[in-house]
Motif scaffolding. Sequence first.
Motif, PDB file in Angstrom:
ATOM      1  N   GLU A  96       0.819  -1.217   0.000  1.00 23.89           N
ATOM      2  CA  GLU A  96       0.000   0.000   0.000  1.00 23.89           C
ATOM      3  C   GLU A  96       0.849   1.262   0.000  1.00 23.89           C
ATOM      4  O   GLU A  96       0.619   2.185  -0.754  1.00 23.89           O
ATOM      5  CB  GLU A  96      -0.941  -0.018   1.213  1.00 23.89           C
ATOM      6  CG  GLU A  96      -1.953   1.091   1.232  1.00 23.89           C
ATOM      7  CD  GLU A  96      -3.023   0.962   0.177  1.00 23.89           C
ATOM      8  OE1 GLU A  96      -3.512   2.012  -0.291  1.00 23.89           O
ATOM      9  OE2 GLU A  96      -3.372  -0.164  -0.195  1.00 23.89           O
ATOM     10  N   ASP A  97       1.853   1.314   0.880  1.00 22.84           N
ATOM     11  CA  ASP A  97       2.721   2.490   0.978  1.00 22.84           C
ATOM     12  C   ASP A  97       4.164   2.019   1.114  1.00 22.84           C
ATOM     13  O   ASP A  97       4.637   1.708   2.211  1.00 22.84           O
ATOM     14  CB  ASP A  97       2.325   3.345   2.180  1.00 22.84           C
ATOM     15  CG  ASP A  97       3.091   4.654   2.253  1.00 22.84           C
ATOM     16  OD1 ASP A  97       4.045   4.856   1.459  1.00 22.84           O
ATOM     17  OD2 ASP A  97       2.747   5.483   3.102  1.00 22.84           O
ATOM     18  N   ALA A  98       4.872   1.961  -0.003  1.00 21.92           N
ATOM     19  CA  ALA A  98       6.247   1.443  -0.020  1.00 21.92           C
ATOM     20  C   ALA A  98       7.157   2.239   0.900  1.00 21.92           C
ATOM     21  O   ALA A  98       8.098   1.684   1.488  1.00 21.92           O
ATOM     22  CB  ALA A  98       6.791   1.455  -1.440  1.00 21.92           C
ATOM     23  N   TYR A  99       6.899   3.532   1.056  1.00 27.72           N
ATOM     24  CA  TYR A  99       7.750   4.375   1.905  1.00 27.72           C
ATOM     25  C   TYR A  99       7.724   3.928   3.369  1.00 27.72           C
ATOM     26  O   TYR A  99       8.649   4.200   4.121  1.00 27.72           O
ATOM     27  CB  TYR A  99       7.329   5.842   1.816  1.00 27.72           C
ATOM     28  CG  TYR A  99       7.550   6.426   0.444  1.00 27.72           C
ATOM     29  CD1 TYR A  99       8.808   6.906   0.057  1.00 27.72           C
ATOM     30  CD2 TYR A  99       6.518   6.492  -0.477  1.00 27.72           C
ATOM     31  CE1 TYR A  99       9.022   7.427  -1.202  1.00 27.72           C
ATOM     32  CE2 TYR A  99       6.717   7.011  -1.751  1.00 27.72           C
ATOM     33  CZ  TYR A  99       7.976   7.480  -2.105  1.00 27.72           C
ATOM     34  OH  TYR A  99       8.179   7.992  -3.357  1.00 27.72           O
ATOM     35  N   GLU A 100       6.670   3.250   3.767  1.00 27.87           N
ATOM     36  CA  GLU A 100       6.542   2.764   5.144  1.00 27.87           C
ATOM     37  C   GLU A 100       7.160   1.384   5.337  1.00 27.87           C
ATOM     38  O   GLU A 100       7.251   0.902   6.457  1.00 27.87           O
ATOM     39  CB  GLU A 100       5.059   2.729   5.550  1.00 27.87           C
ATOM     40  CG  GLU A 100       4.399   4.089   5.582  1.00 27.87           C
ATOM     41  CD  GLU A 100       5.007   4.996   6.640  1.00 27.87           C
ATOM     42  OE1 GLU A 100       5.327   4.523   7.737  1.00 27.87           O
ATOM     43  OE2 GLU A 100       5.176   6.201   6.344  1.00 27.87           O
ATOM     44  N   ASP A 101       7.591   0.738   4.265  1.00 26.29           N
ATOM     45  CA  ASP A 101       8.142  -0.608   4.327  1.00 26.29           C
ATOM     46  C   ASP A 101       9.648  -0.528   4.622  1.00 26.29           C
ATOM     47  O   ASP A 101      10.374   0.227   3.961  1.00 26.29           O
ATOM     48  CB  ASP A 101       7.903  -1.327   2.999  1.00 26.29           C
ATOM     49  CG  ASP A 101       8.161  -2.807   3.080  1.00 26.29           C
ATOM     50  OD1 ASP A 101       9.332  -3.190   3.303  1.00 26.29           O
ATOM     51  OD2 ASP A 101       7.212  -3.583   2.906  1.00 26.29           O
ATOM     52  N   ASP A 102      10.129  -1.298   5.592  1.00 25.68           N
ATOM     53  CA  ASP A 102      11.542  -1.272   5.977  1.00 25.68           C
ATOM     54  C   ASP A 102      12.471  -1.694   4.837  1.00 25.68           C
ATOM     55  O   ASP A 102      13.644  -1.328   4.822  1.00 25.68           O
ATOM     56  CB  ASP A 102      11.796  -2.183   7.180  1.00 25.68           C
ATOM     57  CG  ASP A 102      11.162  -1.655   8.457  1.00 25.68           C
ATOM     58  OD1 ASP A 102      10.912  -0.429   8.539  1.00 25.68           O
ATOM     59  OD2 ASP A 102      10.910  -2.469   9.364  1.00 25.68           O
ATOM     60  N   ARG A 103      11.952  -2.466   3.885  1.00 23.48           N
ATOM     61  CA  ARG A 103      12.779  -2.929   2.762  1.00 23.48           C
ATOM     62  C   ARG A 103      12.899  -1.886   1.657  1.00 23.48           C
ATOM     63  O   ARG A 103      13.687  -2.052   0.730  1.00 23.48           O
ATOM     64  CB  ARG A 103      12.172  -4.207   2.163  1.00 23.48           C
ATOM     65  CG  ARG A 103      12.111  -5.352   3.159  1.00 23.48           C
ATOM     66  CD  ARG A 103      11.198  -6.431   2.665  1.00 23.48           C
ATOM     67  NE  ARG A 103       9.827  -5.932   2.643  1.00 23.48           N
ATOM     68  CZ  ARG A 103       8.751  -6.687   2.557  1.00 23.48           C
ATOM     69  NH1 ARG A 103       8.877  -7.990   2.471  1.00 23.48           N
ATOM     70  NH2 ARG A 103       7.546  -6.168   2.537  1.00 23.48           N
ATOM     71  N   PHE A 104      12.135  -0.821   1.744  1.00 25.65           N
ATOM     72  CA  PHE A 104      12.115   0.200   0.697  1.00 25.65           C
ATOM     73  C   PHE A 104      13.508   0.782   0.466  1.00 25.65           C
ATOM     74  O   PHE A 104      14.223   1.125   1.401  1.00 25.65           O
ATOM     75  CB  PHE A 104      11.139   1.318   1.087  1.00 25.65           C
ATOM     76  CG  PHE A 104      11.051   2.417   0.080  1.00 25.65           C
ATOM     77  CD1 PHE A 104      10.445   2.205  -1.147  1.00 25.65           C
ATOM     78  CD2 PHE A 104      11.579   3.664   0.344  1.00 25.65           C
ATOM     79  CE1 PHE A 104      10.357   3.220  -2.086  1.00 25.65           C
ATOM     80  CE2 PHE A 104      11.499   4.699  -0.593  1.00 25.65           C
ATOM     81  CZ  PHE A 104      10.885   4.454  -1.807  1.00 25.65           C
TER      82      PHE A 104
END
Length: 112
Positions: A96-104
């Motif tokens: 949903e929100d890649a910026y919130e994903d630690d792997r981004f």
Amino acid sequence: LYDNLQRLTRKAMALLGVADILKEDTKDFWPVIEKIMHLFEKKIGADRCTLFLKDELHNQLYSRIATGIGTKEIRIPASKGIAGHVARTGETLNIEDAYEDDRFNPSVDRKT
């Protein structure tokens, strides 16, 4: 049951869209792939879509197509970011929100 039928109908319609694209007479593979990516980008409501392929020799992921930027080659280490995670695990992700994903990996975002 209704939700399941709706989901199956959406999948069938997406496959019909791909079939229509594949019927086109084209000798170049990349425009066909780009059209399919645009189709699925719309179907899932994504902001954009990038297809990464793995370069085993250099242990990199590369893309010639990212919707919205055309045919610009992008290369990244196969061990980095969300795309690297997918390449390593084979897991399908719709984030949903890649910026919130630690792997981004923000460096890939700047390239696309």
